[in-house]
Design an enzyme around this catalytic site. Structure first.
Site, short mmCIF file in Angstrom:
data_model
loop_
_atom_site.label_atom_id
_atom_site.label_comp_id
_atom_site.label_asym_id
_atom_site.label_seq_id
_atom_site.Cartn_x
_atom_site.Cartn_y
_atom_site.Cartn_z
N TYR A 1 0.87 -1.09 0.02
CA TYR A 1 -0.24 0.48 0.09
C TYR A 1 1.17 1.27 -0.22
O TYR A 1 2.07 0.97 0.16
CB TYR A 1 -0.47 0.25 1.16
CG TYR A 1 -0.05 -0.06 2.08
CD1 TYR A 1 -0.05 1.84 2.97
CD2 TYR A 1 -0.05 -0.86 3.30
CE1 TYR A 1 0.92 1.66 4.24
CE2 TYR A 1 0.81 -0.89 4.87
CZ TYR A 1 1.34 0.85 4.47
OH TYR A 1 2.45 0.66 6.31
N PHE B 1 2.23 9.81 3.65
CA PHE B 1 2.61 9.85 5.56
C PHE B 1 3.18 8.21 5.57
O PHE B 1 3.15 7.65 6.63
CB PHE B 1 1.24 9.18 5.84
CG PHE B 1 0.82 8.51 6.04
CD1 PHE B 1 -0.23 7.70 6.87
CD2 PHE B 1 -0.71 9.41 5.86
CE1 PHE B 1 -0.57 6.82 5.61
CE2 PHE B 1 -2.50 7.63 5.68
CZ PHE B 1 -1.57 6.52 6.01
N ASP B 2 3.12 7.50 4.91
CA ASP B 2 3.17 5.42 4.67
C ASP B 2 3.52 4.60 3.93
O ASP B 2 2.15 5.27 2.70
CB ASP B 2 2.99 4.98 6.07
CG ASP B 2 3.27 4.04 6.17
OD1 ASP B 2 5.12 3.91 6.22
OD2 ASP B 2 2.94 2.98 6.68
N ILE C 1 -7.08 -0.42 11.50
CA ILE C 1 -7.98 0.37 11.65
C ILE C 1 -9.25 0.29 10.88
O ILE C 1 -9.18 -1.26 10.02
CB ILE C 1 -7.66 1.60 11.19
CG1 ILE C 1 -7.48 1.90 9.67
CG2 ILE C 1 -6.79 2.49 11.61
CD1 ILE C 1 -7.39 2.82 9.21
N TYR D 1 -7.60 6.99 12.88
CA TYR D 1 -7.10 7.42 14.15
C TYR D 1 -7.54 8.45 14.66
O TYR D 1 -6.85 8.93 15.55
CB TYR D 1 -5.63 7.65 13.71
CG TYR D 1 -4.87 6.96 12.51
CD1 TYR D 1 -4.05 5.36 13.72
CD2 TYR D 1 -4.43 6.23 11.86
CE1 TYR D 1 -3.42 5.06 13.87
CE2 TYR D 1 -3.75 5.07 11.65
CZ TYR D 1 -3.63 4.39 12.20
OH TYR D 1 -3.17 3.44 11.71
N PHE E 1 -5.63 5.14 1.36
CA PHE E 1 -4.87 4.15 1.18
C PHE E 1 -4.86 3.25 -0.36
O PHE E 1 -6.24 3.14 -0.97
CB PHE E 1 -5.68 2.22 1.88
CG PHE E 1 -5.06 3.00 2.98
CD1 PHE E 1 -3.86 2.79 4.34
CD2 PHE E 1 -5.69 2.97 4.03
CE1 PHE E 1 -3.36 2.97 5.12
CE2 PHE E 1 -5.50 3.64 5.41
CZ PHE E 1 -4.19 3.99 5.79
#
Length: 583
Positions: free
Chosen positions: A295, A305-306, A325, A351, A368
């Site tokens: 992802y 962010f990731d 999540i 979150y 994502f």
């Protein structure tokens, strides 16, 4: 009446009702005398000198407008009689309404924000022959250095100017949405009073429900994520007469330069956009499955962010069990192997208000882009698809058989792991002996020579969570395309040597060639090999004959003294049925 009217008016710095009573000091009296000695000015002569004009002037003062301006008031000799700067507040007044002296009412017409004018007002347009007791002497010419800071009109509405809008705008801000945005807030003259950029944190709020000033509640509606707009808010839709008591003065027009970063509604669920789905999709993910996927994670404005790709390792997890999540638990259901989809997760399914700190801010929508690499269920067994069988397929592989076969091994996404073809030789094993992973032992059963099949092996029957470093990822489903080339039948389950005929009743004596009543390993080995060569006996195929014979010898050498005596020697039918390496 005219004289009384002029007397009632006040210097532009303050209306008469607010003008303080000033003590008549000697210095003022001297100034008054000096001013009174000045030559007279024609009563209707108003002189305006535009000392500084901004390049851009989108709006100029008209009658009925409300203005905020600073000024210095002096007599012709430079003596100051008043200044708004000294009071630390602008002079605020409607223009053309008689709220200031006539000369100033005229001088302000046509001014732009940030324009500066030097205005010379004759007594007839100021305080005339009466002046203002203690402050302005009779027949005084007044000089005003004026800087205009703000213009608005009671008929104004909130003004929006969009200067950037993204090409794709699937959704816009609606009443009751929660948004995250950055802004610079200035007064109309450009004075900065606040900035979310300086705090390095977005302003997060509901829209249209009264959490903001009225002008912003309206001005933010209809925005797209990524859009940039300037929202100009008149004071009666902002902080009005009171200001904010700190940085925003009374009756100030506010200008907000806004960029929208995020948008969601508390009623939102996840949004799934399928970007690619393979033609062959026999199975989709379900709750309880274990998945491996790649992802890229971004915020709604595209901020990264990731990424699992940056770690060169898939993200591996159970789904539907709360290991991820909530939004991803839901978004990863119903996915085909190899499928690519975009999952947009509102913050209450991610979150929440807290975020994760540095990378994911509070109340952030997450996006994502996922690629499903493989998945399985802990209850899965080996799956076998036979795609070719010869007509004569009667002899089937079983435990103990010696097999020679070719294979190509891949992951579920097609990544090649290994192939016997590249080595130019077959892979040879004894089936069921633990020489291969458990799933392969299962997948090779009941196969005939010449058959071709595809074997799907879940990780708990493959290389497990650990995988093989540098070769097989942890928790990977394995696919083997197999062709069986040769099958040598094995011995009955548990046997490493069998006789093909009757056993000699004098077996000990036959092995003990020197007839000394003791059999050593060399004698034992020579005898067994002779039986195999003559066809009277058979060793289990696929194993080292010397090791099998050595194990048989050790089983007969019960006292472990390196030799077998006749008392120790026993045939198979004399042994415990669970011990199978005996004669």
């Amino acid at each position: 009446m005219g004289a009384r009217h002029r007397t009632a008016a006040a210097p532009p710095g303050m209306p008469v009702s607010r003008w303080p009573v000033l003590a008549l000091q000697a210095a003022f009296l001297v100034s008054f005398v000096t001013c009174n000695d000045a030559p007279p000015v024609p009563g209707d002569q108003l002189h305006i000198d535009r000392t500084s004009v901004p390049e851009l002037c989108p709006r100029s003062v008209k009658e009925g407008d409300f203005v905020r301006y600073h000024y210095h008031g002096t007599f012709p000799d430079g003596t100051k009689f008043d200044s708004s700067y000294d009071r630390g507040t602008t002079y605020n007044v409607f223009v053309g309404k008689g709220q200031t002296i006539a000369g100033m009412d005229k001088a302000l017409i046509g001014m732009c924000v940030n324009e500066r004018r030097l205005v010379k007002i004759p007594p007839s347009l100021a305080y005339g022959s009466e002046g203002m007791a203690g402050v302005i002497p009779p027949d005084a010419v007044l000089h005003f250095d004026v800087l205009l800071l703000d213009i608005w009109n009671p008929e104004d509405k909130m003004e929006i100017k969009t200067y950037y809008k993204p090409e794709n705008c699937a959704r816009t801000v609606q009443v009751s949405d929660f948004i995250r945005y950055h802004y610079n807030g200035t007064l109309l003259d450009g004075t900065l009073f606040d900035s979310s950029h300086n705090r390095m944190r977005t302003y997060d709020t509901y829209v249209g429900i009264g959490w903001l000033i009225s002008g912003m509640d309206t001005g933010l509606l209809g925005m797209c994520v990524g859009e940039k707009r300037i929202i100009t808010v008149p004071p009666f839709l902002a902080y009005g007469e009171d200001g904010d008591g700190k940085d925003i003065p009374s009756q100030a027009t506010l200008v907000f330069d806004v960029v929208l970063l995020d948008l969601h509604n508390p009623k939102d669920g996840i949004a799934v956009e399928v970007q690619y789905i393979p033609e062959d999709c026999e199975r989709k993910t379900q709750a309880g499955d274990y998945v491996r996927y790649h992802y890229n994670g971004t915020l709604l404005d595209g901020t990264f962010f990731d990424s699992s790709y940056s770690r060169n390792h898939t993200y591996n997890t159970y789904i539907g069990k709360g290991y991820v999540i909530t939004g991803m638990d839901e978004g990863l259901l119903g996915v085909c192997n190899g499928e690519k989809r975009r999952i947009t997760v509102p913050p209450h399914l991610a979150y929440g208000e807290e975020g994760t700190g540095r990378k994911i801010p509070g109340s952030a929508v997450l996006v994502f882009d996922i690629h499903m690499i493989d998945f399985h269920n802990p209850n899965d067994s080996v799956s076998i698809v036979s795609y070719y069988k010869p007509d004569n397929c009667t002899v089937l592989s079983k435990k103990g058989d010696y097999l020679k076969y070719h294979y190509n091994a891949t992951l579920m996404d097609g990544t090649v792991l290994d192939s016997t073809h590249q080595y130019g030789k077959t892979y040879n094993i004894v089936l069921g002996s633990g020489q291969v992973i458990m799933g392969m032992d299962i997948g090779l059963q009941d196969m005939c020579v010449g058959e071709k099949r595809t074997v799907f092996i879940p990780p708990h029957l493959g290389y497990g969570e650990a995988g093989v470093e540098g070769e097989v990822p942890g928790s990977a489903v394995l696919i083997f395309n197999i062709e069986l080339l040769e099958l040598i039948p094995g011995l009955p389950d548990g046997y490493m040597f069998v006789w093909n005929g009757d056993v000699s009743p004098n077996l000990f004596e036959e092995i003990d060639k020197d007839q000394n009543g003791e059999i050593f390993l060399q004698e034992f080995t020579e005898y067994i090999n002779a039986q195999v060569e003559s066809g009277k006996g058979q060793l289990a195929p696929g194993f080292d004959p010397a090791k099998i014979i050595e194990n048989m010898f050790k089983n007969q050498d019960r006292n472990e003294d390196g030799k077998i005596t006749e008392a120790e020697f026993k045939l198979k039918d004399q042994e415990d049925k669970e011990r199978h390496d005996e004669l």
